[in-house]
Design a protein around this motif. Structure first.
Motif: not given
Length: 233
Positions: A62-63, A66, A85, A89, A133
């Motif tokens: 995940r980012d 998150e 990630p 971005q 994720c």
């Protein structure tokens, strides 16, 4: 340990959705690599059951936003959390992007991230590992598909594992609502196999094979052989 759900490969652990062992697919060794949804809702009971897997590493795709909004809950599990990630971005991705465009964008931009995640599996005492994720389907599905193909798993088994997420997420009968990190209610919908096969075809057209794709983004020949030696029976 925990029981399988409905006779399928899915494993039942409280608070953890879409969990299964990748062992048994092709010649992949059991008990070394798992995939699931996030650990955000993992209760202490679920952590105790999860501990029986002997996990040492959790790869979170995940980012950063998150992770901040909805961090994994590991309780007293002695695991290393590693973040890779997958989504770009640079503003090229947004939640409203059609799934096929999202998959294409990931395959075009996330090669170095996929390589870094796979390289992490080769570190000392990295295994057993769990990769996830948010719901454990799309970003996780792409990384897992790349790894399984690298390990020589037949295409029909790779596709079946991808589609098993529809059962693991409870969307066989239709979409299920969820709240994203921005607090917006969205819906998890069933996926079709064409999403995965299209993404893999895209990189084969450009790099010849999954192996060529990963090597082009920094995976070393020795690491490729190391993954096969470690994860295959």
């Amino acid at each position: 340990m925990d029981e399988h759900l409905s006779g399928s490969r899915l494993l039942a652990i409280p608070g953890l959705r879409n969990l299964r062992d990748l062992g048994g697919l092709g010649a992949v060794r059991p008990g070394l690599l798992y995939r699931s949804g996030w650990l955000v809702d993992l209760p202490e009971e679920g952590a105790r059951v999860l501990a029986k897997l002997g996990l040492r590493t959790v790869l979170d795709l995940r980012d950063a936003d998150e992770l901040v909004a909805q961090p994994d809950r590991t309780h007293d599990l002695n695991v290393d959390l590693a973040n890779f990630p997958v989504l770009p971005q640079d503003g090229s991705y947004h939640p409203g992007l059609p799934p096929e465009e999202t998959y294409a964008l990931i395959m075009d931009t996330a090669g170095p991230v996929f390589v870094a995640a796979l390289r992490r599996l080769l570190e000392p005492r990295a295994l057993p590992a769990l990769v996830h994720c948010a719901i454990g389907r799309d970003r996780t599905g792409l990384l897992v598909a790349l790894l399984l193909e690298l390990l020589g798993v037949p295409p029909e088994q790779i596709l079946a594992d991808y589609l098993l997420s529809n059962e693991g997420l409870g969307v066989l009968d239709g979409p299920v609502p969820y709240v994203d990190p921005q607090g917006v209610t969205r819906y998890t919908k069933p996926v079709m196999g064409e999403l995965l096969t299209g993404a893999l075809d895209r990189i084969r057209e450009r790099h010849g094979s999954v192996e060529g794709y990963l090597l082009a983004h920094g995976l070393k020949e020795a690491e490729l052989h190391g993954l096969r030696a470690t994860l295959r029976e």
